[in-house]
Structure formats: C-alpha cells, structure tokens
Scaffold this active site. Structure first.
Site, PDB file in Angstrom:
ATOM      1  CG  ASN A  10     -32.080  44.380   8.533  1.00 49.33           C
ATOM      2  OD1 ASN A  10     -31.694  43.096   8.463  1.00 49.33           O
ATOM      3  ND2 ASN A  10     -31.238  45.409   8.967  1.00 49.33           N
ATOM      4  CE  LYS A  12     -32.255  45.327  12.417  1.00 48.71           C
ATOM      5  NZ  LYS A  12     -32.221  46.596  13.589  1.00 48.71           N
ATOM      6  CG  HIS A  94     -27.972  47.752   9.262  1.00 48.78           C
ATOM      7  ND1 HIS A  94     -27.789  47.812  10.474  1.00 48.78           N
ATOM      8  CD2 HIS A  94     -29.135  48.196   9.126  1.00 48.78           C
ATOM      9  CE1 HIS A  94     -28.845  47.912  11.208  1.00 48.78           C
ATOM     10  NE2 HIS A  94     -29.908  48.111  10.282  1.00 48.78           N
ATOM     11  CD  GLU A  96     -28.375  46.238  13.869  1.00 45.98           C
ATOM     12  OE1 GLU A  96     -28.381  45.195  12.922  1.00 45.98           O
ATOM     13  OE2 GLU A  96     -29.336  47.103  14.484  1.00 45.98           O
ATOM     14  CD  GLU A 164     -31.880  51.673   8.740  1.00 48.70           C
ATOM     15  OE1 GLU A 164     -32.909  50.952   8.888  1.00 48.70           O
ATOM     16  OE2 GLU A 164     -30.834  51.096   8.649  1.00 48.70           O
ATOM     17  N   GLY A 170     -34.227  50.125  16.890  1.00 44.61           N
ATOM     18  CA  GLY A 170     -34.562  49.076  17.621  1.00 44.61           C
ATOM     19  C   GLY A 170     -34.746  49.914  19.092  1.00 44.61           C
ATOM     20  CB  SER A 210     -38.687  52.730  15.923  1.00 42.43           C
ATOM     21  OG  SER A 210     -37.501  52.295  16.751  1.00 42.43           O
TER      22      SER A 210
HETATM   23  P1  PGA Z   1     -35.768  48.745  13.787  1.00 42.03           P
HETATM   24  O1  PGA Z   1     -34.595  48.431  12.772  1.00 42.03           O
HETATM   25  O2  PGA Z   1     -37.109  48.904  12.628  1.00 42.03           O
HETATM   26  O3  PGA Z   1     -36.240  47.784  14.547  1.00 42.03           O
HETATM   27  O4  PGA Z   1     -35.656  49.883  14.477  1.00 42.03           O
HETATM   28  C1  PGA Z   1     -34.391  49.211  11.536  1.00 42.03           C
HETATM   29  C2  PGA Z   1     -33.048  48.595  10.933  1.00 42.03           C
HETATM   30  O5  PGA Z   1     -32.056  48.571  11.438  1.00 42.03           O
HETATM   31  O6  PGA Z   1     -32.957  48.642   9.660  1.00 42.03           O
END
Ligand code: PGA
Length: 247
Positions: A10, A12, A94, A96, A164, A170, A210
C-alpha cells in the site's frame, strides 16, 4: 489448508514517477516467489503508470473507489475507470479512509458491493483502535466491520480480508505473531459461523501493521496468516523480502 500467500503493498500518498519507477524496476527484476500473489496499491494518478510499467506477474490495486459507476462526484473514481486502466484490485475500508476521512461501515459495504459487481478484486480492511483493544472490544469491533463487508459479498473468491490493528499501522508497533494469529483464527471462525465452511477455509486473511523484512517470516508462519498488507516497507527494496517471506 495452505492458501496462496497474498502480499499487498500500500503505497498510500507517497512517491513520484521517479521513485515509484525505481521501485517498479526493483520489483520487475527481483526473484519473487511465484507461489505468492503480489499486488501494489498505487495512488490514483499513478495507476496507469504502475500498470503500464509493472511486470504482468505483479497486480495493481487502487486505494479507494466510489460506490457507483459514474456521475457528479467530484474527486472520486469508479471501478470501471480502475478497470479501464487495466487494474484488477481495490483496497477498501482502510483505517485511514475510516478514521481520517470518516468512512462508515455502511459506505464501505456499498463500495465493496459495487467494486465486486464491477469485476474488481477487493482487499477489504478491518481493525480495532488502541482504545478498543485496551477496552477488550477487539472482537466486537472486527466482527461488526466484517459483517458490514460480508453483507455485501456474494463471491468471496475475489475478496481478501486484511486485519490491520490501527495501533500497529505506521507506528513500528507490530502485533506479535500470537496477537495476529489470535484475531485471524477468530475471524476465520466467525466466517465459519456467519458465512460458510467453504469460505472460512478459502478466504485469505492477511495481516497489516508495521510489517517489515525483519518480522515477516515469523508473522507469515502463523497458521491463519495468509499474507500481508504492507505500507511503509512496500516502498523499499525490503518489500521483496516480505514477498518472499514463505520462500
Ligand atoms: P504500515 O501500513 O506497514 O506502514 O504500518 C500498513 C497499512 O496501512 O496497510
């Protein structure tokens, strides 16, 4: 049963043609486990670029889409447009989208239904916030989110469920392999009770939050972890190690 491992990247809202082009070259020339399905989630404006440049063995996903095919919805994109760029997948729900942009379970469900009807594969994301985990409501939260998705799915063969935990995204605070396995196993049991035996046995439940080259092997060796959704590390060459976690 061992399901085909699925690793999504992803990206982003990151990268430009130069840096994504370099990443694409790295992926195209890497030795990738061909038992693993790989899909990269590109920013909307780079979907065409990603699909045109990535090797055909690597899938591409949009990071969002709207719930109808076309119309007066300034700023939105539809599944038919995504497909028109040769792109096969979309990430929906997601955290976000849920927590920065306020998308509800209901809207996510409608998007899932429309994306599937339009022929896209869907990476459907769920996960609890830290305060929900601390309050002991993780199961309740992820079951409700999964129900809102399941109500809108007829054909599960085109759905990958991404667990997730929001506190792990993140933050560098990866769920432990035991924490991930525990929720994945419960989700599979939920599927068995609420969808069907066959879907519970065949749906891929992937972990995100992460994931790195350093922790992917242990996470990926858990019984009910069928792959990953990777944010930060998917922009680095280490994504190749994550793709090959089961090699
Ligand atoms: P990250 O994000 O690996 O940076 O923690 C995962 C995601 O949001 O899919």
């Amino acid at each position: 049963m061992v399901l085909k491992f699925f690793v999504g990247g992803n990206w982003k809202m990151n990268g430009d043609k130069k840096s994504l082009g370099d990443l694409i070259t790295t992926l195209n020339t890497a030795s990738l486990n061909d038992e693993t399905e790989v899909v990269c989630g590109a920013p909307t404006v780079y979907l065409d670029f990603a699909r045109s440049n990535l090797d055909a063995r690597i899938g591409v996903a949009a990071q969002n889409c709207y719930k109808v095919a076309k119309g007066a919805f300034t700023g939105e994109i539809s599944p038919v447009m995504i497909k028109d760029c040769g792109v096969e997948w979309v990430i929906l729900g997601h955290s976000e989208r849920r927590h920065v942009f306020g998308e509800s379970d209901e809207l996510i469900g409608q998007k899932v239904a429309h994306a599937l009807e339009s022929g896209l594969g869907v990476i459907a994301c769920i996960g609890e916030k830290l305060e929900e985990r601390e309050a002991g409501t993780t199961e309740e939260v992820v079951y409700a989110q999964t129900q809102a998705i399941a109500d809108n799915v007829k054909d599960w063969s085109k759905v990958v469920l991404a667990y997730e935990p929001v506190w792990a995204i993140g933050t560098g605070k990866t769920a432990s392999p035991e924490q991930a396995q525990e929720v994945h196993e419960k989700l599979r049991e939920w599927m068995r009770a609420n969808v069907s035996e066959a879907v519970a046995d065949s749906v891929r439940i992937i972990y995100g939050g992460s994931v790195t080259g350093a922790n992917c092997k242990e996470l990926g060796s858990q019984n009910d972890v069928d792959g990953f959704l990777v944010g930060g590390a998917s922009l680095k060459p280490e994504f190749v190690d994550i793709i090959n976690a089961r090699a």
